[in-house]
Each structure stands twice: as structure tokens, then as C-alpha cells.
Design a protein around this motif. Structure first.
Motif, short mmCIF file in Angstrom:
data_model
loop_
_atom_site.label_atom_id
_atom_site.label_comp_id
_atom_site.label_asym_id
_atom_site.label_seq_id
_atom_site.Cartn_x
_atom_site.Cartn_y
_atom_site.Cartn_z
N UNK A 19 15.35 4.15 0.63
CA UNK A 19 14.56 4.60 -0.36
C UNK A 19 13.06 4.40 0.07
N UNK A 20 12.08 5.37 -0.49
CA UNK A 20 10.85 4.99 -0.29
C UNK A 20 10.11 4.46 -1.45
N UNK A 21 9.50 3.56 -1.16
CA UNK A 21 8.62 2.61 -2.33
C UNK A 21 7.12 3.30 -2.43
N UNK A 22 7.04 3.92 -3.52
CA UNK A 22 5.72 4.50 -3.79
C UNK A 22 4.65 3.94 -4.65
N UNK A 23 5.06 2.58 -4.89
CA UNK A 23 4.19 1.88 -5.90
C UNK A 23 2.75 1.81 -5.74
N UNK A 24 2.15 1.56 -4.50
CA UNK A 24 0.63 1.49 -4.16
C UNK A 24 0.13 2.92 -3.51
N UNK A 25 1.17 4.01 -3.60
CA UNK A 25 0.65 5.14 -2.76
C UNK A 25 -0.24 5.97 -3.57
N UNK A 26 -0.30 5.66 -4.55
CA UNK A 26 -1.59 6.39 -5.71
C UNK A 26 -2.91 5.78 -5.40
N UNK A 27 -3.05 4.87 -4.82
CA UNK A 27 -4.32 4.05 -4.46
C UNK A 27 -4.52 3.81 -2.87
N UNK A 28 -4.77 4.93 -2.29
CA UNK A 28 -4.58 4.81 -0.78
C UNK A 28 -5.97 4.18 -0.27
N UNK A 29 -7.15 4.47 -1.00
CA UNK A 29 -8.33 3.90 -0.71
C UNK A 29 -8.41 2.42 -0.90
N UNK A 30 -7.29 1.79 -1.65
CA UNK A 30 -7.35 0.23 -1.98
C UNK A 30 -6.08 -0.56 -1.03
N UNK A 31 -5.49 0.17 -0.15
CA UNK A 31 -4.70 -0.35 0.53
C UNK A 31 -4.94 -1.55 1.30
N UNK A 32 -5.83 -1.45 2.14
CA UNK A 32 -6.48 -2.76 2.73
C UNK A 32 -7.02 -3.88 1.94
N UNK A 33 -7.80 -3.40 0.96
CA UNK A 33 -8.32 -4.64 -0.07
C UNK A 33 -7.20 -5.26 -0.67
N UNK A 34 -6.18 -4.57 -1.30
CA UNK A 34 -5.08 -4.86 -1.84
C UNK A 34 -4.11 -5.92 -0.93
N UNK A 35 -4.14 -5.55 0.41
CA UNK A 35 -3.43 -6.20 1.19
C UNK A 35 -4.04 -7.67 1.48
#
Length: 312
Positions: free
Chosen positions: A10-26
Motif C-alpha cells: 500500500x502507499x501511505x499518503x497521509x502527509x503527501x499533501x504537505x510536501x513543504x512541511x516534510x522536513x519540519x514535521x520529521x
């Protein structure tokens, strides 16, 4: 599990709508996760090392901290990896395993909070019979019942969900394999499965909360009969930490699992799920450490010994 031949991942797309926030969220989730692990491990260690904390209340607290640690291990490491990689995939089997442990430890936590409510009820309402009603054997049986119940219900729900046909839609609209998003990825109508899940949620979430509510009705009835204001405050203070965690834990669970499926929203559910998978496990050790005098005193004593050793 025969459907694995049709859908391997499966592909988990939970945070895919926020690409600019990937690193800050990490960064945020990674630091929060480290704090959660540190807090729970520290709390378990303090309770283990100090004999005056070897009582039922702290025994349940240490088990809850262990369960919360395992609960976060089921979700957060995979979520962190997905935040910093392009590939958001999880295998069919991996998804089933993640759901099984997530639901199992989540259900166990609900039961443990119920046992802790019962412990406070006996301590305040039946203090003279406390050692008999809350013996080591009784406490062990309550913990075993919590774990067996949580994982048995988890096994039933996970089995029913993953026998569904996943023939086309591989995307899961979430950042982990939760029940509703996985069901929505199936290619058939699943009213029967959703009924099973709703019953599961009623039994675990609502049932546990009702038992806790009953315990506190008895507690408050007893506290009101205490003549002195100081005695009332002292009795209530022993319940404050538990009540705080209960309202946060069951509040988030009720919003997610005890609502109509027509109100499902990826963004809203992602935000609420972050609360009970990332924030709440951190809240537990913080609340119990800061508001519990026994833990606070034990921590200060331990810290004082360390400082005196280093200064020599």
C-alpha cells in the motif's frame, strides 16, 4: 491473507499533501518521539528502583508506560521514514502487522486506564480493604486481562479487515494503517466489517470509559463526605493525573472511532491521529511525573544522589 497475491503493498499518503512541511514535521516528530521514549523509560526506571513506589498505582503506571512505548513503536518509526523518503510504501503483511499491534496496544491502554480508575476507587472508597482487593495477584490478573482482551479484539478486527479484496486501490489516506482508511482502500462495500469495528470501539472505548466514569462517581461521592477541605483536596489530588490522561486519551479515540463515516476527512483525521499517536504518549509521563508527588520525589532523590556522586 489470500489477497496478498493481488495487492503486495500500500502507499501511505497521509502527509503527501504537505510536501513543504516534510522536513519540519520529521524534526518535530523525531524530537517528540525521543522525549516520549526518554520520559516513559525514565518513569519505568524510577518506579522499578524505588521500593516505596512498589504499590498498585505505580505498578499500573509502569505497565502503561511500557504499553505506550510499544504503541508508539508500531507507528512512529515507519512514519518518520516516510517523511524523509520518496517511497511511502508499506507491504501488505507489514500493514496488517502494524494495525494488529496498534489496535492491540491501544485497546490494552484503555483497559489499563480502567484498572487504574478501579485502583483509585478502591483506595479512596475502601481504604481498609485496599491491600486485599488490590493484592499483587489481583493486579497481575488485571494487567493480563487488559492485554489478552486488547489483543484478542485486535486479532478479530485485523483478520476481518485483511480478508477484504484489495484489487485496485493501493492508496491509504493516512500516515499509518488505521482501520477506516484501510477499509476505504478495499474494492467492495464493507458495511459488515464497519459494524464489527464499531462494536469493537463501543466495547473497548465506550465500555472502558463508562467503567472509569462509574469509578469516579463512587470516588466523588466518597470525597464529598470527607469533612475537612484539606482531606478532600488530598483525596482528589491522587486522581488528577489519571483524569487528565483519561480525558485526552478517550476524547481523541471517540472523535476518530465513534463518529459517522460520512464525516471522514484526511486532513482532520491526520491532525487528530497525530494527537493520539505522538502527543498523548508524551503527555502521559509528563503529567504523571509533574503532578505525582511520589514520582516527583523519587526523581529528585535519584537526581540528588547522582549530583552528589559527580561532585565527589
Amino acid at each position: 491473507m489470500m489477497n496478498e497475491s493481488k495487492v503486495m503493498e500500500f502507499i501511505l499518503i497521509g502527509f503527501s499533501e504537505f510536501p513543504e512541511l516534510q522536513i519540519p514535521l520529521f524534526v518535530f516528530f523525531f524530537l517528540t518521539y525521543l522525549a516520549t521514549l526518554t520520559g516513559n523509560i525514565l518513569l519505568m526506571t524510577i518506579i522499578r528502583l524505588h521500593r516505596h513506589l512498589h504499590v498498585p498505582m505505580y505498578f499500573f503506571l509502569s505497565i502503561l508506560s511500557f504499553s505506550e512505548t510499544c504503541y508508539t513503536l508500531a507507528v512512529i518509526p515507519k512514519m518518520l521514514v516516510n517523511l524523509i523518503t520518496e517511497e511511502k510504501a508499506i507491504s501488505f503483511t507489514g500493514c496488517a502487522v502494524q494495525m494488529f499491534f496498534f489496535i492491540g496496544f491501544g485497546g490494552t491502554n484503555c483497559m489499563l486506564l480502567t484498572a487504574m480508575g478501579y485502583d483509585r476507587c478502591v483506595a479512596i472508597c475502601k481504604p481498609l480493604h485496599y491491600k486485599v482487593l488490590m493484592s499483587d495477584r489481583v493486579c497481575s490478573h488485571l494487567v493480563a486481562f487488559a492485554a489478552v482482551t486488547g489483543f484478542t479484539l485486535s486479532l478479530i478486527v485485523t483478520y476481518f479487515i485483511f480478508t477484504l479484496p484489495f484489487c485496485g486501490g493501493k492508496e491509504i489516506k493516512h500516515f499509518f494503517c488505521d482501520m477506516t482508511p484501510v477499509i476505504q482502500a478495499a474494492c467492495t462495500e464493507n458495511n459488515g466489517i464497519e459494524t464489527v469495528i464499531f462494536v469493537f470501539c463501543i466495547v473497548v472505548v465506550f465500555g472502558s470509559f463508562l467503567l472509569i466514569l462509574l469509578s469516579y462517581l463512587l470516588i466523588f461521592n466518597t470525597i464529598l463526605k470527607i469533612p475537612s477541605t484539606e482531606g478532600k483536596h488530598k483525596a482528589f489530588s491522587t486522581c488528577a493525573s489519571h483524569l487528565t490522561v483519561v480525558f485526552v486519551h478517550f476524547g481523541c479515540a471517540s472523535i476518530i472511532y465513534l463518529r459517522p463515516k460520512s464525516t471522514y476527512s484526511l486532513q482532520e483525521d491526520t491532525l487528530i491521529s497525530v494527537t493520539y499517536t505522538v502527543v498523548t504518549p508524551l503527555l502521559n509521563p509528563m503529567v504523571y511525573s509533574l503532578r505525582n508527588k511520589g514520582v516527583h520525589l523519587a526523581f529528585r532523590k535519584g537526581l540528588g544522589k547522582k549530583l552528589s556522586t559527580w561532585m565527589r
